[in-house]
Design an enzyme around this catalytic site. Sequence first.
Site, PDB file in Angstrom:
ATOM      1  N   ASP A  93       9.552 -54.936  24.765  1.00 21.73           N
ATOM      2  CA  ASP A  93       9.523 -56.222  24.074  1.00 21.73           C
ATOM      3  C   ASP A  93      10.866 -56.919  24.303  1.00 21.73           C
ATOM      4  O   ASP A  93      11.917 -56.417  23.877  1.00 21.73           O
ATOM      5  CB  ASP A  93       9.312 -55.952  22.576  1.00 21.73           C
ATOM      6  CG  ASP A  93       8.662 -57.086  21.855  1.00 21.73           C
ATOM      7  OD1 ASP A  93       8.970 -58.240  22.185  1.00 21.73           O
ATOM      8  OD2 ASP A  93       7.877 -56.821  20.930  1.00 21.73           O
ATOM      9  N   ASP A 188       9.107 -62.294  23.574  1.00 22.63           N
ATOM     10  CA  ASP A 188       9.058 -62.789  22.201  1.00 22.63           C
ATOM     11  C   ASP A 188       9.195 -64.322  22.157  1.00 22.63           C
ATOM     12  O   ASP A 188      10.017 -64.886  22.889  1.00 22.63           O
ATOM     13  CB  ASP A 188      10.241 -62.140  21.462  1.00 22.63           C
ATOM     14  CG  ASP A 188      10.191 -62.324  19.971  1.00 22.63           C
ATOM     15  OD1 ASP A 188       9.194 -61.936  19.360  1.00 22.63           O
ATOM     16  OD2 ASP A 188      11.181 -62.860  19.409  1.00 22.63           O
ATOM     17  N   GLU A 240       4.587 -64.337  23.946  1.00 18.27           N
ATOM     18  CA  GLU A 240       4.173 -64.729  22.597  1.00 18.27           C
ATOM     19  C   GLU A 240       4.455 -66.216  22.423  1.00 18.27           C
ATOM     20  O   GLU A 240       5.580 -66.662  22.642  1.00 18.27           O
ATOM     21  CB  GLU A 240       4.946 -63.918  21.554  1.00 18.27           C
ATOM     22  CG  GLU A 240       4.427 -64.193  20.159  1.00 18.27           C
ATOM     23  CD  GLU A 240       5.439 -63.913  19.067  1.00 18.27           C
ATOM     24  OE1 GLU A 240       5.016 -63.642  17.943  1.00 18.27           O
ATOM     25  OE2 GLU A 240       6.662 -63.987  19.321  1.00 18.27           O
ATOM     26  N   HIS A 314       2.274 -56.561  14.345  1.00 18.44           N
ATOM     27  CA  HIS A 314       3.261 -56.220  13.314  1.00 18.44           C
ATOM     28  C   HIS A 314       3.659 -57.415  12.457  1.00 18.44           C
ATOM     29  O   HIS A 314       4.441 -57.258  11.533  1.00 18.44           O
ATOM     30  CB  HIS A 314       4.495 -55.640  14.011  1.00 18.44           C
ATOM     31  CG  HIS A 314       5.150 -56.657  14.899  1.00 18.44           C
ATOM     32  ND1 HIS A 314       4.545 -57.114  16.057  1.00 18.44           N
ATOM     33  CD2 HIS A 314       6.310 -57.341  14.791  1.00 18.44           C
ATOM     34  CE1 HIS A 314       5.323 -58.023  16.618  1.00 18.44           C
ATOM     35  NE2 HIS A 314       6.400 -58.180  15.863  1.00 18.44           N
ATOM     36  N   ASP A 315       3.180 -58.607  12.783  1.00 16.24           N
ATOM     37  CA  ASP A 315       3.500 -59.800  11.980  1.00 16.24           C
ATOM     38  C   ASP A 315       2.320 -60.245  11.130  1.00 16.24           C
ATOM     39  O   ASP A 315       2.416 -61.246  10.417  1.00 16.24           O
ATOM     40  CB  ASP A 315       3.871 -60.977  12.900  1.00 16.24           C
ATOM     41  CG  ASP A 315       5.150 -60.730  13.675  1.00 16.24           C
ATOM     42  OD1 ASP A 315       6.037 -60.032  13.165  1.00 16.24           O
ATOM     43  OD2 ASP A 315       5.258 -61.252  14.807  1.00 16.24           O
TER      44      ASP A 315
END
Length: 532
Positions: A93, A188, A240, A314-315
Amino acid sequence: MENKIVYQIYPKSFNDSRGRGEGDIQGIIQRLDYLALLGVDVLWLTPVFRSPHVDNGYDVSDYYHVDPRFGTDADLQALIDQARLRGMDIMLDMVFNHSSTEHPWFQKALQGDVDFMNRYIFVDNPVNWQSKFGGSAFEYVKELDKYYLHLFDKTQADLNWENPIVFDEFVKICRYWLDKGVRGFRFDVINLISKPDVFEDDHQGDGRRLYTDGPNVSQYLRKLGAKSFALVDDVMTVGELSSTSIEKASQYSKKSESGLSTVFNFHHLKVDYKDGNKWALKPFDFLELKHLYADWQKGMIENDASMSLFLNNHDQPRAISRFTNESFEGATMLASMIFTLKGVVYIYQGEEIGLPNAYFDSIRDYQDIESLNYYKILLKDHSEKEVLKILQERSRDNGRTPIPWNDDIHYGFSNAEPWLGFSKAKTLWTVEDALADKESIFYFYKNLIAIRKSDPILIDGDIEFIDLDHPNLFIYTRADQYLCIHNFYDKVVDYELKEDYHDVVINNYSDFKIKKDLKLRPYESVVLKKVI
Ligand code: GLC
């Protein structure tokens, strides 16, 4: 790339090998056989780099080394090698929109070194943009009498992609990890990297419409690819994207250009935001969900771009809690949908055992910076009870509770008290339970992976949506061969088959039989195939 299945690991909550209450890389290695059994191809790890962990690793202070809390660089190399032995690749990531303020570059910038200040975004006069985590997006530095931009926490300073030194460093970081055998990158919030030339107040919103999808995002990505990941075979990349459009998303992931393999957008995970506000609750809008899927699927296919298929990360709060009654049928209906749409499938850890939301009932249970900030903000015009209810539904910690592996102490996750509590849901299935029961959600996922890999139509076939305004069912076909029907509600719904189907490819009620007049039971999902 679309035939690959990605499994997302949140290392801090996956498996602790050292009895510290936090997961680590050796802990992942211990569970590789489990992941190989599931049948996934790529393991995406959320950031494991050195970081003060104000935002759980999305605040990187050293992009070349593993944070000691997760182990050593040698552990990561062992994970890459051990995963490969089992036919799986590692995706790292990359948090390149910002670094931690503890990064040596920012520390030098704070001392007034202009060369380093130019690697970030310092301004004399801040504008009114809001940080995604609440409050102003600009922080004043008294010693410099300047403000720096941070679209996230004030310890996450935005980097200046216009500066070639910064860009070259990103190339170097990507190459470094490719040389170690990494075969995937998740970038990200990558559509925030190109800031406008002139910063202006936003009189209509929080500033995002002025700094999102900036002018040079595509160009930066192409250049980064051309110098790093596009030079190596079989590297899977995913960007993302925050608040983006179909047009922009397809630009970044166009197959004909050396952009990204695929992208994440989040519009479908805002269908339960009241007036677009994450912190205002409403039941999810099913028609909006389906229309969004239809528009995005069609748009991305037309533009020769690839979409990511996911409902959890995870968000996000857990989809099983958000869209269903947390049953086996609910979990498997959602999974059948994800596996039969067109794009790259992502599974987020715990999803394959039906892990639900956290159900924390005190603010002391929460760790997430966004939740803690919004707790304070929301208390200004809500009662504490209301705020806790909102966090129960919206906090990112819902997706971050540790994995319950078995019935040992701390569910076999760790010998020590975990950094974040386990879900307090009434029923918590463990991995051990799932593996012992051939009818479990785990085996349903395993079967879905096998089915998806068995027929290229499920990967490449056209998708046609049927009766998008049906109040309960999501219906579509793939290449006129497969008919997919998902009942999103807790009630029985009639559906008349208009054509002949002979094979039941997927069903989440074991006694399902094909007949003309179907009665779909709560959260029933069926995928039927014509035999030609
Ligand atoms: C992404 C990450 C999230 C993080 C944010 C800032 O949205 O998924 O966890 O807080 O970027 O880096």
